[in-house]
Design an enzyme around this catalytic site. Structure first.
Site, PDB file in Angstrom:
ATOM      1  N   LYS A 184     -10.624   0.015  10.571  1.00 44.49           N
ATOM      2  CA  LYS A 184     -10.898  -1.181   9.751  1.00 44.49           C
ATOM      3  C   LYS A 184     -11.354  -2.344  10.627  1.00 44.49           C
ATOM      4  O   LYS A 184     -11.605  -3.441  10.143  1.00 44.49           O
ATOM      5  CB  LYS A 184      -9.635  -1.584   8.975  1.00 44.49           C
ATOM      6  CG  LYS A 184      -9.204  -0.575   7.920  1.00 44.49           C
ATOM      7  CD  LYS A 184      -8.016  -1.082   7.155  1.00 44.49           C
ATOM      8  CE  LYS A 184      -7.252   0.001   6.426  1.00 44.49           C
ATOM      9  NZ  LYS A 184      -7.933   0.554   5.270  1.00 44.49           N
ATOM     10  N   GLN A 224      -4.569  -4.983   7.155  1.00 43.93           N
ATOM     11  CA  GLN A 224      -5.602  -5.899   6.645  1.00 43.93           C
ATOM     12  C   GLN A 224      -5.617  -7.246   7.367  1.00 43.93           C
ATOM     13  O   GLN A 224      -6.390  -8.125   7.004  1.00 43.93           O
ATOM     14  CB  GLN A 224      -5.412  -6.130   5.132  1.00 43.93           C
ATOM     15  CG  GLN A 224      -5.589  -4.890   4.280  1.00 43.93           C
ATOM     16  CD  GLN A 224      -7.001  -4.301   4.324  1.00 43.93           C
ATOM     17  OE1 GLN A 224      -7.947  -4.919   4.804  1.00 43.93           O
ATOM     18  NE2 GLN A 224      -7.139  -3.091   3.828  1.00 43.93           N
ATOM     19  N   CYS A 270      -4.728   2.398  -3.581  1.00 44.95           N
ATOM     20  CA  CYS A 270      -3.464   2.912  -3.020  1.00 44.95           C
ATOM     21  C   CYS A 270      -2.318   1.928  -3.246  1.00 44.95           C
ATOM     22  O   CYS A 270      -1.432   1.785  -2.398  1.00 44.95           O
ATOM     23  CB  CYS A 270      -3.599   3.228  -1.534  1.00 44.95           C
ATOM     24  SG  CYS A 270      -4.829   4.463  -1.189  1.00 44.95           S
ATOM     25  N   ASP A 284       3.031  -4.455   8.205  1.00 47.09           N
ATOM     26  CA  ASP A 284       1.819  -3.661   7.994  1.00 47.09           C
ATOM     27  C   ASP A 284       0.636  -4.613   8.163  1.00 47.09           C
ATOM     28  O   ASP A 284       0.332  -5.412   7.273  1.00 47.09           O
ATOM     29  CB  ASP A 284       1.860  -3.054   6.580  1.00 47.09           C
ATOM     30  CG  ASP A 284       0.546  -2.375   6.206  1.00 47.09           C
ATOM     31  OD1 ASP A 284      -0.408  -2.427   7.010  1.00 47.09           O
ATOM     32  OD2 ASP A 284       0.471  -1.810   5.092  1.00 47.09           O
ATOM     33  N   HIS A 320       0.870  -1.181   0.000  1.00 43.48           N
ATOM     34  CA  HIS A 320       0.000   0.000   0.000  1.00 43.48           C
ATOM     35  C   HIS A 320       0.911   1.237   0.000  1.00 43.48           C
ATOM     36  O   HIS A 320       2.014   1.189   0.550  1.00 43.48           O
ATOM     37  CB  HIS A 320      -0.837  -0.049   1.286  1.00 43.48           C
ATOM     38  CG  HIS A 320      -1.900   0.976   1.397  1.00 43.48           C
ATOM     39  ND1 HIS A 320      -1.632   2.273   1.773  1.00 43.48           N
ATOM     40  CD2 HIS A 320      -3.242   0.912   1.224  1.00 43.48           C
ATOM     41  CE1 HIS A 320      -2.768   2.952   1.815  1.00 43.48           C
ATOM     42  NE2 HIS A 320      -3.761   2.141   1.484  1.00 43.48           N
TER      43      HIS A 320
HETATM   44  N1  PMP Z   1      -1.789  -0.708   4.613  1.00 41.76           N
HETATM   45  C1  PMP Z   1      -2.756  -1.441   4.048  1.00 41.76           C
HETATM   46  C2  PMP Z   1      -2.436  -2.834   3.583  1.00 41.76           C
HETATM   47  C3  PMP Z   1      -4.032  -0.905   3.904  1.00 41.76           C
HETATM   48  O1  PMP Z   1      -4.993  -1.630   3.321  1.00 41.76           O
HETATM   49  C4  PMP Z   1      -4.284   0.409   4.362  1.00 41.76           C
HETATM   50  C5  PMP Z   1      -5.669   1.035   4.235  1.00 41.76           C
HETATM   51  N2  PMP Z   1      -6.295   0.830   3.016  1.00 41.76           N
HETATM   52  C6  PMP Z   1      -3.251   1.127   4.951  1.00 41.76           C
HETATM   53  C7  PMP Z   1      -2.012   0.535   5.046  1.00 41.76           C
HETATM   54  C8  PMP Z   1      -3.439   2.523   5.436  1.00 41.76           C
HETATM   55  O2  PMP Z   1      -4.335   2.578   6.482  1.00 41.76           O
HETATM   56  P1  PMP Z   1      -4.876   3.978   7.047  1.00 41.76           P
HETATM   57  O3  PMP Z   1      -5.408   4.719   5.855  1.00 41.76           O
HETATM   58  O4  PMP Z   1      -5.950   3.593   7.998  1.00 41.76           O
HETATM   59  O5  PMP Z   1      -3.752   4.680   7.689  1.00 41.76           O
END
Ligand code: PMP
Length: 404
Positions: A225, A202, A362, A199, A121
């Site tokens: 999430k 998910q 993203c 990270d 991401h």
């Molecule tokens: N890493 C992953 C794998 C994600 O899916 C996301 C959110 N889509 C993020 C990081 C970023 O999370 P946040 O926008 O809540 O900071």
């Protein structure tokens, strides 16, 4: 507790909404989850009954707010089997990973190496890329195989004694791939002295995490999430590493003593929590963790994986749907109906009351690797059902018909 999905669904007020006269089918959980009544109530109760700043007020309201805030910290630590000192509240995964890039990044020198994967991401990508540019360090990429899994052999080959940081997803937000973190930790420790960052944006919502077993040095996730409000997230770090690290932000709360000459920083975890905290959101996170624990993380993991598999098989059987990532996956399926842009697919599904995400999620470099501008993504959580996935199947038949 038995995993009673009917009862669970009743706890989520938003699921009562109708979209175009049809029941809302919410399949955008990887972007953000819906919130159950106990979480909404916990946040409201804070503002209605004991709203005050924490850690600095002698009065009763301040004491009550501090107690609840620290209870939320305790719940978050236990949720991942970390020590109380090892969990820092941030605004979310993005802030957690930026904090690391700033604090660990201050130690990075010219010629050092960092490793991320091709499927990260942007919030686990851009800061490392920029850090490498600023420090003349080298950013290397762990490759994704044709079946959408991480190539562990190639990862092992690009690690060496110059590798200082390895930062990888636990579950891919596009491919659904589950990285074998324990195994990867071992490979990293054998081949380098790098810090290993996970990270878990998910994975934390969908599986029981135990940082001691995973063997990582740092782990990041977002509350929103996993049923909690927006604006609250977690950074886990091994205590000895957090002790050594520079604070990311300076100000109130993170200090023990300040003179005109110098500052002594506060104890962990407060050293990394400068300024007024997101108190209501943190208390909401505490309530969300209670809710998840009651439903049972093992039950949630089984349920979400079952839905992902069911969806994968249904879409695979349709003939004109291309799916990205391996069959073995966690909680989401990204796909494209052949010759239809993901935005058009999402618009038709929306008219059926089905909310999916469409775009690059993203992860633009990964989409360019896949050779597509965008994909549609259906992502599931504890309140979703197989019947809803059947409705997605019917919606996709309509997409094919409209655009054929
Ligand atoms: N890493 C992953 C794998 C994600 O899916 C996301 C959110 N889509 C993020 C990081 C970023 O999370 P946040 O926008 O809540 O900071």
């Amino acid at each position: 507790m038995a995993f009673d999905i009917k009862k669970i669904r009743e706890d989520f007020p938003i699921l009562k909404r109708k979209m175009n006269g049809k029941p809302l089918i919410y399949f955008d959980n990887a972007a953000t989850s819906q919130k159950p009544a106990p979480v909404i109530d916990a946040e409201r109760e804070f503002y209605e009954k004991y709203n005050a700043n924490i850690h600095r007020s002698i009065h009763r309201l301040g004491e009550e707010a501090t107690k609840k805030y620290e209870e939320a910290h305790d719940k978050a630590s236990k949720f991942i089997n970390a020590g109380f000192e090892e969990v820092v509240f941030t605004s979310g995964t993005t802030e957690s990973l930026n904090l690391l890039a700033y604090s660990l990044g201050s130690e990075i020198k010219e010629g050092d190496e960092m490793v991320i994967s091709q499927a990260e991401h942007h919030s686990n990508f851009v800061q490392w890329q920029q850090l490498a540019k600023n420090k003349r360090a080298k950013l290397k990429f762990a490759e994704i195989t044709d079946d959408g899994t991480l190539d562990l052999g190639q990862l092992s080959r690009i690690l060496n004694k110059k590798t200082r940081i390895v930062s990888l997803f636990h579950v891919s937000n596009v491919l659904g791939t589950i990285n074998p973190i324990k195994k990867i930790s071992k490979i990293i420790k054998e081949k380098s002295n790098a810090c290993f960052i996970v990270d878990a944006a998910q994975s934390a919502p969908h599986m029981k995490l135990n940082v001691k077993e995973l063997g990582c040095d740092f782990l990041a996730f977002s509350g929103h999430k996993m049923l909690a409000p927006t604006g609250i997230g977690v950074l886990y770090g091994k205590q000895e590493l957090l002790e050594k690290m520079q604070p990311f932000m300076f100000g109130g709360e993170m200090i023990k003593h300040v003179t005109f000459e110098d500052t002594k920083f506060n104890d962990l975890p407060w050293k990394f929590e400068a300024g007024t905290a997101n108190i209501a959101q943190a208390i909401g996170l505490g309530a969300a963790i209670d809710y998840l624990n009651k439903a049972g993380m093992q039950n949630i993991e089984r349920h979400d994986a079952e839905l992902a598999k069911y969806c994968y098989r249904l879409l695979d059987s349709m003939g004109d749907v291309e799916i990205y990532g391996p069959e073995e996956r966690n909680s989401l399926v990204s796909f494209n109906v052949k010759n239809v842009h993901a935005h058009d697919t999402a618009a038709v599904l929306d008219s059926e009351g089905i909310a999916v995400r469409a775009g690059h999620h993203c992860a633009m470099p990964l989409h360019s690797l896949l050779g597509i501008p965008a994909s549609a993504r259906a992502s599931f959580y504890l309140y979703n059902t197989k019947e809803e996935i059947d409705a997605l199947g019917e919606g996709l038949k309509k997409v094919s018909k409209v655009f054929s």
